[in-house]
Motif scaffolding. Structure first.
Motif, short mmCIF file in Angstrom:
data_model
loop_
_atom_site.label_atom_id
_atom_site.label_comp_id
_atom_site.label_asym_id
_atom_site.label_seq_id
_atom_site.Cartn_x
_atom_site.Cartn_y
_atom_site.Cartn_z
N ALA A 36 0.84 -1.21 0.00
CA ALA A 36 0.00 0.00 0.00
C ALA A 36 0.86 1.25 0.00
O ALA A 36 0.54 2.25 -0.67
CB ALA A 36 -0.92 -0.02 1.22
N ASN A 239 -12.22 1.26 -0.03
CA ASN A 239 -11.04 2.04 -0.43
C ASN A 239 -11.41 3.22 -1.32
O ASN A 239 -10.71 4.24 -1.32
CB ASN A 239 -10.02 1.13 -1.11
CG ASN A 239 -9.22 0.31 -0.10
OD1 ASN A 239 -8.95 0.78 1.00
ND2 ASN A 239 -8.86 -0.90 -0.46
N THR A 252 -5.52 3.82 0.12
CA THR A 252 -5.72 2.61 0.91
C THR A 252 -6.26 2.94 2.30
O THR A 252 -5.59 3.60 3.08
CB THR A 252 -4.41 1.81 1.05
OG1 THR A 252 -3.93 1.47 -0.25
CG2 THR A 252 -4.64 0.54 1.85
#
Length: 506
Positions: A36, A239, A252
């Motif tokens: 991420a 998200n 994220t």
């Protein structure tokens, strides 16, 4: 075949497991945060994840807690029906003995956060007992135990609803997640329980949090069930809300969505959400009668090579000289490095301040022109000045903010997560500021503390007021003096951006 499990083996295994998870993140979680981090396009959110990763490696190296909130212990036991016990204590007594041993370990003392008489005196038990224990009898001759330490900030964001059978689980989850704010320290994992009864759904959600991060594998192989389809849809759509790491806005918010279900009554659809935060802590072990469980330590090379350092881009602030005019120039999302004196205080200290002021009594500490840091630190060990000292959720102090700014001369506050709209307006009217430190980077933050001493309310333990001398303590401006909140503008901006950004888990 009958296996004999000795009392001491269970106690020591529980103690070892709790020490283990206090400083070792699960490997799958670290890999997911790193992925991420590499994808993230919002500099503030990327910086927060860098701090989480650097903190994680530091804790693995130093064997010190990932987060100052070392959690409420939850234990899932699957005891084989062919097991015999060589013990004079009950199962929960043995588990609690292991908890007490772990939390009072002299080389890595963990913070005791559990209070007895929760509706009354709220007195600390001193050793973080009792644990919350779930036990099942199953066929077999071993005892499988999963141990977790759940932070209060993420546990506070649990949600439950008894939906109508025709209601959409997806719609309900998407309604709840923005209301959860950033106090659960995203990016993390959403555990969701569907079905059973109200209590069963909550247990399912908690158990789901213990599963490995594997959403990318599910994406590659494709869904094989309704639960798989729900996981993928919720992962994408949560998200797309743009909440991001620490609520700063970004790509994220969740690293995975885990779901467990159970048959339910035709008239009901119980649904529960429990998030796991950036201090995700759990491990599984098995006792087979051969002795204390072995927990293989991860290798330091398992951690990614991520460095953190904002000195080149950050504004250095001398807390002894900062003025209201200086603070007026700080902008939401900006990184500051604080040096000077901070005072600490959280729920219990604020309540006591309120009581003193209501009686017209003087305060034991002068807050004029000072910043208060919402923290309940871990006790130091060895040559440490202070143990891990990450922020607690500032929202709980909203009810005291008007009092503190009006009656004590406080200049600003440091915590984590968003403030209510009413509190943001109070901050604006007083020309104050609210700063955030990264939840999940407690050991990293503690390295900025050069000296520490208790200056008031010593009887409150970790909730006492401390005076910290800090040097280059990293924080982010969350609410500016003119009332702009990054927790409002950040997610809104990134929700709009994500509409044009392909988001994947590769």
């Amino acid at each position: 075949m009958t296996t004999t499990i000795r009392q001491e083996d269970l106690i020591q295994s529980v103690a070892d497991a709790l020490q283990f998870i206090s400083y070792y993140h699960p490997r799958d979680f670290i890999d997911a945060v790193h992925a991420a981090y590499l994808r993230e396009e919002n500099p503030a959110a990327r910086d927060a994840m860098a701090q989480i990763l650097v903190n994680s490696r530091m804790c693995a190296e130093g064997h010190r807690p990932i987060c100052q909130d070392t959690g409420i212990v939850t234990v899932f036991v699957r005891a084989g029906m062919d097991v015999r016990w060589e013990a004079d204590m009950g199962l929960e007594e043995m588990i609690n003995a292991g908890v007490a041993r772990a939390y009072n370990h002299p080389d890595n003392k963990l913070r005791a956060s559990i209070l007895r008489d929760p509706a009354g005196e709220r007195e600390n038990t001193g050793d973080n007992t009792p644990a919350v224990v779930y036990t099942r009898l199953v066929p077999g001759d071993t005892v499988a135990i999963e141990v977790a330490a759940k932070g209060g900030g993420s546990e506070a964001k649990a949600r439950f609803a008894m939906l109508n059978p025709s209601d959409s689980v997806v719609d309900w989850v998407l309604e709840q997640v923005p209301k959860m704010g950033a106090g659960w320290c995203p990016p993390g994992i959403l555990g969701i329980g569907i079905g059973g009864t109200a209590d069963k759904a909550m247990q399912l959600a908690k158990e789901a949090c213990m599963e490995s991060v594997d959403i990318h594998e599910l994406r590659e192989r494709g869904p094989a069930s309704t639960v798989d389809e729900l996981r993928l849809e919720l992962f994408d759509r949560v998200n797309q809300l743009g909440i991001g790491a620490q609520g700063l806005g970004g790509l994220t918010t969740v690293l995975d969505v885990k779901i467990r279900d159970y048959p339910t009554h035709a008239a009901n659809k119980p649904v529960a959400i429990i998030p796991n935060c950036a201090a995700t802590r759990h491990v599984r072990f098995e006792l087979d009668g051969s002795g204390v469980a072995t927990l293989p330590a991860p290798k330091l090379e398992d951690w990614p090579e991520v460095t953190w350092g904002s000195a080149g881009q950050a504004r250095r602030v001398d807390l002894a000289q900062v003025t209201p005019e200086d603070m007026a120039g700080w902008r939401p999302g900006e990184t500051l490095l604080l040096s000077g004196t901070l005072l600490t205080g959280r729920d219990a200290a604020h309540k006591r301040i309120q009581e003193l002021l209501a009686r017209g009594e003087s305060l034991p500490v002068d807050f004029r022109g000072k910043f208060i840091y919402y923290v309940g630190p871990v006790d130091p060990v060895g040559d440490e000045v202070m143990g891990p000292a990450g922020p607690t959720t500032a929202t709980r102090m909203d009810k005291f903010t008007q009092m503190m700014l009006t009656q004590t001369g406080l200049a600003g506050m440091i915590g984590k997560a968003e403030r209510s709209p009413e509190t943001v307006d109070v901050i604006r009217r007083h020309g104050a500021v609210y700063l955030i430190a990264v939840g999940g980077a407690a050991y990293l933050v503690s390295r900025a503390i050069r000296s520490a001493r208790v200056v008031a309310f010593e009887d409150l333990g970790m909730e006492a007021i401390h005076e910290f001398e800090v040097e280059d303590m990293p924080v982010t401006v969350a609410v500016s003096a003119d009332g702009e909140s990054i927790h409002e503008t950040g997610p809104r901006e990134w929700r709009a951006r994500i509409g044009g950004i392909p988001v994947s888990v590769e």
